[in-house]
Design an enzyme around this catalytic site. Structure first.
Site, short mmCIF file in Angstrom:
data_model
loop_
_atom_site.label_atom_id
_atom_site.label_comp_id
_atom_site.label_asym_id
_atom_site.label_seq_id
_atom_site.Cartn_x
_atom_site.Cartn_y
_atom_site.Cartn_z
N CYS A 180 0.82 -1.21 0.00
CA CYS A 180 0.00 0.00 0.00
C CYS A 180 0.86 1.27 0.00
CB CYS A 180 -0.98 -0.04 1.17
SG CYS A 180 -2.38 1.08 0.94
N HIS A 265 -3.89 -5.31 0.06
CA HIS A 265 -3.49 -5.80 1.37
C HIS A 265 -3.49 -7.32 1.44
CE1 HIS A 265 -3.38 -1.92 3.50
NE2 HIS A 265 -4.34 -1.58 2.67
N GLU A 267 -2.24 -9.06 3.74
CA GLU A 267 -2.29 -9.48 5.15
C GLU A 267 -3.68 -9.41 5.74
OE1 GLU A 267 -2.65 -5.15 5.60
OE2 GLU A 267 -1.60 -6.46 4.22
#
Length: 286
Positions: A180, A265, A267
């Protein structure tokens, strides 16, 4: 579910809020949570109507106020988020020992989510969370094996000091992985450009294509800026991932270096976990 030590929003707006939460994990209500942290809230408005205005006109400044006859429009127009990364980053390095340690990773904190650390630890990394302005010389002293660039808030181009520092960190020759804001900052460090989107990518269902694998992933995204693909020097890096909704850049792979970045993202949890393999790729690079 806390992914960081501070709250990001300065205000929140809902159509209605639940005053009697019943989830089995509930430890309090939303109103009290924000009041304790000095965050203003507004309920009872048509949030869909507000969303439609933003979708048509783009992201804009706004104000939550009870003084409808004395709105300072100049203040609204001139408002700008400043020192976003500095205000969210840790101020001291923190190290958490990993009994299954196979490598050491410096996690540059631009506003990182705790699950980035957990994903790295699951793969045998001992993670050192570093302040946003940690220098290349300071990282060398830590004897690290790789560098993780976290997500974070604000306009990436505002972080001039960080961008200059990243140029030196890249020259260390260590594997790098940016997520990001980390992706955007690394792009700026190779003299690419970023731009503000008319309306940002928010949500957990953004389709992203991996050009090399000719495969599409569903991703979670939360950002208002994007890297300009045409500004990336093809001798330094190439666009590896693209957004299938609007064609914007979703990730870069550097030429001749173990360095790659993604705008989305990997994660995130809960949400699509299609791209968590990227952490495996980073550890393999190390």
């Amino acid at each position: 579910d806390f992914e960081g030590k501070i709250i990001g929003p300065c205000g929140y707006i809902v159509k209605e809020w639940c005053q009697s939460p019943s989830n089995f994990r509930s430890e309090g209500d939303l109103d009290t949570f924000f009041k304790e942290r000095g965050v203003i809230g507004l309920c009872g408005i048509d949030t869909r109507a507000l969303t439609k205005v933003i979708r048509e006109s783009g992201v804009m400044n706004g104000m939550i106020t009870t003084e409808l006859t004395h709105v300072d429009m100049d203040k609204i127009h001139s408002y700008r988020v400043t020192n976003a990364v500095e205000s969210t980053s840790v101020t001291e390095m923190t190290r958490r020992e990993n009994p299954e340690k196979t490598c050491t990773v410096a996690l540059m904190d631009y506003g990182y989510k705790e699950n980035i650390r957990r994903e790295l630890e699951k793969r045998g990394a001992e993670v050192i969370v570093c302040p946003y302005n940690t220098t290349a010389d300071e990282l060398k002293a830590l004897n690290i094996d790789g560098v993780m660039l976290s997500n974070g808030p604000g306009d990436p181009a505002d972080n001039i000091e960080v961008i200059e520092n990243l140029k030196k960190i890249m020259n260390m020759g260590k594997p790098l992985f940016g997520i990001c804001l980390g992706h955007q900052l690394l792009a700026l460090a190779i003299d690419a450009k970023t731009t503000k989107l008319k309306y940002g990518h928010r949500g957990v269902n953004h389709p992203v294509k991996d050009i090399d694998a000719d495969r599409t992933y569903i991703t979670s995204q939360n950002h208002g800026y994007a890297v300009v693909g045409e500004s990336v020097d093809p001798q330094i890096a190439r666009v590896r991932y693209v957004n299938l909704n609007d064609g914007t850049v979703e990730g870069l792979e550097h030429i001749g270096r173990p360095v790659f970045t993604v705008q989305y993202h990997p994660e995130v949890c809960p949400g699509p976990m299609d791209t968590s393999y990227l952490f495996d790729k980073f550890i393999e690079n190390i």
